[in-house]
Scaffold this motif. Structure first.
Motif: not given
Length: 396
Positions: A226-233
């Protein structure tokens, strides 16, 4: 900009500012990065060094494919007039709402994370880094956030008072959408009895590593859970009332509110000293707020949007104008408070005095990751590091 080591060991915070970013005069790239875990400082430094050029490369590739118009930070109405793009997640976004900019950030973050997973010189299996980054181009801001560092804007209210507007969400496991994603991937989210306010991410069958954020570079032991490296933009169109943006790691925000940060920066006599003075205030606040804890590392970038020094007045809470759903823990200035008016030399002395104290001073560390996964167990949990030599280390 200013960065200071706390008392938890090696400084794991770092920062960068690029002027004329991507070859465009007056464009800026700013970022602060907060590492955690045994090799967190190396992860943060790698991201700092590689992310700006990676992002520039992705943008250039879009331009070369004839997609330059998609990277224009404006929208146009039926008459061809430029309109400020509505903020991300807003109603009826324009046809070219920064989709390519968001895709560029997401692609860049993903590629940096993939590079980390393949870099045997950086043990990022149980180490990682947050990132809050921003591009300023003209009167447009694009912010990409990963983790619990934060960006706050200072604008002017109706009565000409400085108002803090939080531009990012602290992406922690206590946020329902983040927790739901983690649980769906079989990860666990809970807080320990001794610190009930700090929710952490845990492996399905082991009480480790206890990561206090929901998104990060690295930390590959949790990437399958569940940990992700997708940023919130997100996006903001600047107005004439906007004065500066502060990017800072959680060492600042854990000790100071949004309103306190804005007040301190706005009252600084020399802009070149703003970040350093802010860190000094954070150090003093840590000693008062967490007397039994070791002071955290702090990294700050202050990007001023106008010529001339900001006008200093009382700061009020942001009660309107912020993004829907965004956190804002700002508090109004208390009557008689003289924190921002304190002698700068006295406040800055806090940094010198603290630096002279031993980094081994007794105290509890408010850590982002509690326990490192034993390597034999870790190897069975993820294919990313299965070839690495087994060993067991606990996070300080």
């Amino acid at each position: 900009m200013f960065c200071k080591r706390g008392r938890k060991g090696i400084n794991q915070d770092t920062l960068t500012v690029w002027e004329d970013f991507n070859g465009e005069k007056g464009a800026f790239f700013c970022g602060v990065f907060d590492g955690h875990g045994p090799a967190g400082h190396r992860v943060a430094q790698h991201v700092r060094d590689q992310l700006p050029s990676k992002l520039s490369s992705v943008i250039q590739s879009l331009q070369n494919r004839g997609s330059r118009r998609d990277l224009d930070l404006v929208d146009k109405d039926d008459d061809g007039q430029e309109n400020g793009e509505k903020e991300r997640r807003g109603s009826n976004p324009g046809t070219c709402f920064l989709s390519s900019w968001e895709a560029s950030f997401v692609k860049s973050f993903k590629e940096i994370d993939e590079e980390l997973s393949l870099d045997s010189s950086i043990d990022s299996f149980c180490s990682g880094s947050t990132a809050v980054t921003m591009i300023k181009q003209g009167d447009h801001l694009v912010i990409a956030n990963l983790g619990d560092s934060r960006a706050v804007l200072c604008t002017r209210g109706q009565k000409n008072q400085p108002v803090p507007i939080q531009l990012t969400v602290d992406l922690k496991p206590n946020i329902k959408s983040e927790a739901d994603r983690i649980k769906k991937c079989k990860g666990r989210v809970f807080a320990m009895d001794e610190e009930p306010e700090v929710f952490r991410v845990w492996l399905p069958d082991e009480n480790c590593p206890g990561l206090a954020m929901a998104r990060a570079f690295g930390d590959f032991c949790l990437k399958d859970y569940g940990l992700i490296s997708t940023p919130e933009v997100s996006y903001r169109k600047l107005t004439p009332d906007d004065e500066f943006v502060v990017l800072a790691t959680d060492g600042v925000w854990d000790a100071l509110s949004n309103a306190e940060v804005v007040r301190i920066v706005a009252s600084t006599r020399k802009r070149s000293m703003a970040a350093k003075l802010l860190v000094a205030h954070a150090v003093l606040a840590w000693k008062t707020k967490y007397p039994g804890c070791k002071i955290d590392d702090c990294a700050v970038v202050c990007l001023f949007l106008k010529n001339g020094r900001p006008r200093s007045q009382s700061v009020v809470n942001n009660t309107s104008g912020g993004n829907p759903g965004r956190q804002d823990n700002a508090v109004g200035q208390k009557s008689g408070s003289n924190e921002s008016e304190a002698n700068p030399d006295t406040v800055l002395a806090a940094i010198t005095d603290d630096a002279e104290e031993s980094s081994t001073v007794d105290g509890v560390s408010r850590v982002d990751s509690l326990i490192r996964v034993p390597r034999p167990k870790a190897a069975a949990l993820s294919r990313r590091n299965s070839a690495k030599k087994p060993k067991q280390i606990e996070v300080p």
